[in-house]
Scaffold this motif. Structure first.
Motif, PDB file in Angstrom:
ATOM      1  N   GLN A 180       1.697   8.020  16.175  1.00 51.38           N
ATOM      2  CA  GLN A 180       2.735   8.663  15.365  1.00 51.38           C
ATOM      3  C   GLN A 180       3.462   9.692  16.221  1.00 51.38           C
ATOM      4  O   GLN A 180       2.885  10.700  16.610  1.00 51.38           O
ATOM      5  N   TYR A 223       0.838  -1.199   0.000  1.00 51.36           N
ATOM      6  CA  TYR A 223       0.000   0.000   0.000  1.00 51.36           C
ATOM      7  C   TYR A 223       0.872   1.247   0.000  1.00 51.36           C
ATOM      8  O   TYR A 223       1.982   1.239   0.520  1.00 51.36           O
ATOM      9  N   PHE A 251      -8.349  -0.336  14.214  1.00 53.57           N
ATOM     10  CA  PHE A 251      -6.949  -0.202  14.617  1.00 53.57           C
ATOM     11  C   PHE A 251      -6.744   1.132  15.318  1.00 53.57           C
ATOM     12  O   PHE A 251      -7.437   2.118  15.052  1.00 53.57           O
ATOM     13  N   TYR A 290     -13.057  -3.957  11.123  1.00 58.09           N
ATOM     14  CA  TYR A 290     -11.745  -4.299  11.652  1.00 58.09           C
ATOM     15  C   TYR A 290     -11.108  -2.955  12.017  1.00 58.09           C
ATOM     16  O   TYR A 290     -10.923  -2.107  11.154  1.00 58.09           O
ATOM     17  N   GLU A 330      -6.977  -1.509  -5.597  1.00 59.17           N
ATOM     18  CA  GLU A 330      -7.857  -0.370  -5.382  1.00 59.17           C
ATOM     19  C   GLU A 330      -7.022   0.898  -5.407  1.00 59.17           C
ATOM     20  O   GLU A 330      -5.853   0.879  -5.015  1.00 59.17           O
ATOM     21  N   LEU A 348       1.648   0.500  15.127  1.00 58.61           N
ATOM     22  CA  LEU A 348       0.402  -0.121  15.553  1.00 58.61           C
ATOM     23  C   LEU A 348       0.384  -0.264  17.064  1.00 58.61           C
ATOM     24  O   LEU A 348       1.310  -0.818  17.658  1.00 58.61           O
ATOM     25  N   PHE A 356      -8.493   6.476   7.878  1.00 61.35           N
ATOM     26  CA  PHE A 356      -8.042   7.029   9.148  1.00 61.35           C
ATOM     27  C   PHE A 356      -8.939   8.157   9.613  1.00 61.35           C
ATOM     28  O   PHE A 356      -9.534   8.884   8.815  1.00 61.35           O
ATOM     29  N   GLY A 357      -8.986   8.319  10.926  1.00 62.18           N
ATOM     30  CA  GLY A 357      -9.555   9.527  11.488  1.00 62.18           C
ATOM     31  C   GLY A 357      -8.553  10.668  11.369  1.00 62.18           C
ATOM     32  O   GLY A 357      -7.423  10.487  10.927  1.00 62.18           O
ATOM     33  N   THR A 358      -8.985  11.833  11.794  1.00 59.35           N
ATOM     34  CA  THR A 358      -8.144  13.026  11.673  1.00 59.35           C
ATOM     35  C   THR A 358      -7.056  13.093  12.739  1.00 59.35           C
ATOM     36  O   THR A 358      -6.179  13.935  12.667  1.00 59.35           O
ATOM     37  N   VAL A 385     -10.471  -0.766   8.408  1.00 56.46           N
ATOM     38  CA  VAL A 385     -10.070  -1.326   7.123  1.00 56.46           C
ATOM     39  C   VAL A 385     -11.284  -1.877   6.405  1.00 56.46           C
ATOM     40  O   VAL A 385     -12.173  -2.467   7.026  1.00 56.46           O
ATOM     41  N   SER A 386     -11.339  -1.659   5.119  1.00 55.51           N
ATOM     42  CA  SER A 386     -12.410  -2.253   4.318  1.00 55.51           C
ATOM     43  C   SER A 386     -12.025  -3.686   4.035  1.00 55.51           C
ATOM     44  O   SER A 386     -10.874  -3.986   3.703  1.00 55.51           O
ATOM     45  N   TYR A 406      -3.280   3.514  15.751  1.00 63.23           N
ATOM     46  CA  TYR A 406      -1.872   3.732  15.447  1.00 63.23           C
ATOM     47  C   TYR A 406      -1.406   4.975  16.197  1.00 63.23           C
ATOM     48  O   TYR A 406      -2.180   5.897  16.446  1.00 63.23           O
ATOM     49  N   PHE A 448       3.601  -0.118   8.710  1.00 64.41           N
ATOM     50  CA  PHE A 448       4.020   1.067   7.986  1.00 64.41           C
ATOM     51  C   PHE A 448       5.517   1.293   8.058  1.00 64.41           C
ATOM     52  O   PHE A 448       6.158   1.012   9.077  1.00 64.41           O
ATOM     53  N   LYS A 488      -4.869  14.364   7.882  1.00 62.17           N
ATOM     54  CA  LYS A 488      -4.901  12.949   8.217  1.00 62.17           C
ATOM     55  C   LYS A 488      -4.234  12.121   7.125  1.00 62.17           C
ATOM     56  O   LYS A 488      -3.954  12.597   6.029  1.00 62.17           O
ATOM     57  N   VAL A 489      -3.979  10.880   7.461  1.00 62.33           N
ATOM     58  CA  VAL A 489      -3.367   9.953   6.521  1.00 62.33           C
ATOM     59  C   VAL A 489      -4.426   9.513   5.513  1.00 62.33           C
ATOM     60  O   VAL A 489      -5.540   9.124   5.897  1.00 62.33           O
ATOM     61  N   PHE A 543      -5.376   7.183   1.999  1.00 61.18           N
ATOM     62  CA  PHE A 543      -5.059   6.030   1.164  1.00 61.18           C
ATOM     63  C   PHE A 543      -4.824   6.478  -0.277  1.00 61.18           C
ATOM     64  O   PHE A 543      -5.559   7.310  -0.812  1.00 61.18           O
ATOM     65  N   TYR A 603       0.221   5.358   1.176  1.00 57.02           N
ATOM     66  CA  TYR A 603      -0.624   6.381   1.792  1.00 57.02           C
ATOM     67  C   TYR A 603       0.164   7.683   1.776  1.00 57.02           C
ATOM     68  O   TYR A 603       1.385   7.689   1.656  1.00 57.02           O
ATOM     69  N   LEU A 614       4.021   5.393  11.429  1.00 51.22           N
ATOM     70  CA  LEU A 614       2.857   4.952  12.191  1.00 51.22           C
ATOM     71  C   LEU A 614       3.149   3.604  12.838  1.00 51.22           C
ATOM     72  O   LEU A 614       3.491   2.645  12.149  1.00 51.22           O
ATOM     73  N   PHE A 657      -4.049   7.874  15.914  1.00 51.26           N
ATOM     74  CA  PHE A 657      -4.993   7.724  14.813  1.00 51.26           C
ATOM     75  C   PHE A 657      -5.789   6.437  14.968  1.00 51.26           C
ATOM     76  O   PHE A 657      -5.223   5.362  15.156  1.00 51.26           O
ATOM     77  N   LYS A 692      -8.263  -1.008   1.938  1.00 50.63           N
ATOM     78  CA  LYS A 692      -7.713   0.282   2.325  1.00 50.63           C
ATOM     79  C   LYS A 692      -8.071   0.626   3.760  1.00 50.63           C
ATOM     80  O   LYS A 692      -9.144   0.306   4.259  1.00 50.63           O
ATOM     81  N   LEU A 693      -7.135   1.289   4.416  1.00 47.66           N
ATOM     82  CA  LEU A 693      -7.358   1.832   5.754  1.00 47.66           C
ATOM     83  C   LEU A 693      -7.916   3.237   5.613  1.00 47.66           C
ATOM     84  O   LEU A 693      -7.384   4.048   4.865  1.00 47.66           O
ATOM     85  N   GLU A 723       0.725  11.749  18.328  1.00 43.84           N
ATOM     86  CA  GLU A 723      -0.580  11.832  17.683  1.00 43.84           C
ATOM     87  C   GLU A 723      -1.117  10.417  17.516  1.00 43.84           C
ATOM     88  O   GLU A 723      -0.382   9.504  17.118  1.00 43.84           O
ATOM     89  N   GLN A 725      -1.721  -3.772   8.742  1.00 46.22           N
ATOM     90  CA  GLN A 725      -0.770  -3.155   7.830  1.00 46.22           C
ATOM     91  C   GLN A 725       0.356  -2.532   8.650  1.00 46.22           C
ATOM     92  O   GLN A 725       0.099  -1.791   9.602  1.00 46.22           O
TER      93      GLN A 725
END
Lengths: 113, 114
Positions: B38, A33, B34, B32, A56, B46, B104-106, B94-95, B36, A104, A42-43, A45, A35, B44, B90, B101-102, B88, A102
């Motif tokens: 930073q 991936y 998560f 699902y 995707e 986990l 993320f929130g702000t 995940v879809s 993270y 990073f 924000k991060v 995709f 990002y 990032l 986050f 794809k992940l 920070e 995932q």
């Protein structure tokens, strides 16, 4: 502990130039991936890649972007003609299954002047 | 489309105090989830994840999170914050179809006062 690595850590380029960001995912991972994180935001995709093809991609990932796995270890993101708004931190990630964790890399900070 | 909301942009706590960071998600299927972390200038890392089973999950560095389906929440907690927790945080979902794809929130910026 295996980790995702990225090179370079920082890159400065002129608008319109091509850049290639490199990533070495964790060795037994199959999903890859990219990002990005614009400063203070924000991060987001960009793209996912599995079995040598894009799974995707987001709206951000337009024709200026491409990804490639040129060999068994590297995963690259190419921006063909950089724009000022491409300035961001770019993160590579990998996972060993579809919806699994995932992991990073440390990121490449790209600055487009 | 899936989304993640972190209502708190900044939180300041004293060292040794408890911490709760809020996360709400919107996702059509079983999420699902998560968390993270930073640190400045870093990637990032986990902290923990929830896929199924026990709704209280434990992570690294003494963090835990509780999945509450009825509230669409996945809040992060720590009983006693250390100065090194300043970073920070986050939340992400995940879809499980397509490209995985992940989203993320702000993010929530945590400041720890000594």
């Amino acid at each position: 502990e295996p980790e995702v690595t990225q090179t370079p850590s920082h890159q400065v380029t002129q608008m319109g130039q091509e850049v290639i960001l490199r990533c070495v995912p964790i060795s037994n991972h199959l999903y890859f991936y990219w990002y990005r994180q614009i400063l203070g935001q924000k991060v987001e995709f960009l793209v996912s890649f599995y079995n040598n093809e894009i799974s995707e991609k987001s709206e951000i990932f337009d024709d200026q972007f491409s990804v490639e796995r040129p060999d068994g270890s590297n995963f690259t993101l190419k921006i063909r003609s950089t724009k000022l708004e491409d300035s961001a931190m770019y993160f590579c990630a990998s996972s060993n299954a579809g919806a699994e964790t995932q992991y990073f890399g440390p990121g490449t900070r790209l600055l487009v002047l | 489309a899936q989304s993640v909301t972190q209502p708190d942009i900044h939180i300041t706590v004293s060292e040794g105090a408890s911490l709760e960071l809020r996360c709400n998600y919107s996702y059509g299927a079983t999420p699902y989830l998560f968390w993270y972390v930073q640190s400045p200038g870093q990637g990032l890392q986990l902290l923990l994840k929830y896929f199924s089973g026990d709704t209280l999950v434990q992570g690294i560095k003494g963090f835990e999170a509780e999945f509450k389906r009825s509230q669409s929440s996945f809040n992060l907690r720590k009983p006693s914050v250390h100065w090194s927790d300043a970073a920070e945080y986050f939340c992400a979902v995940v879809s499980t179809g397509g490209g995985n794809k992940l989203t993320f929130g702000t993010g929530t910026q945590l400041k720890v006062e000594l």
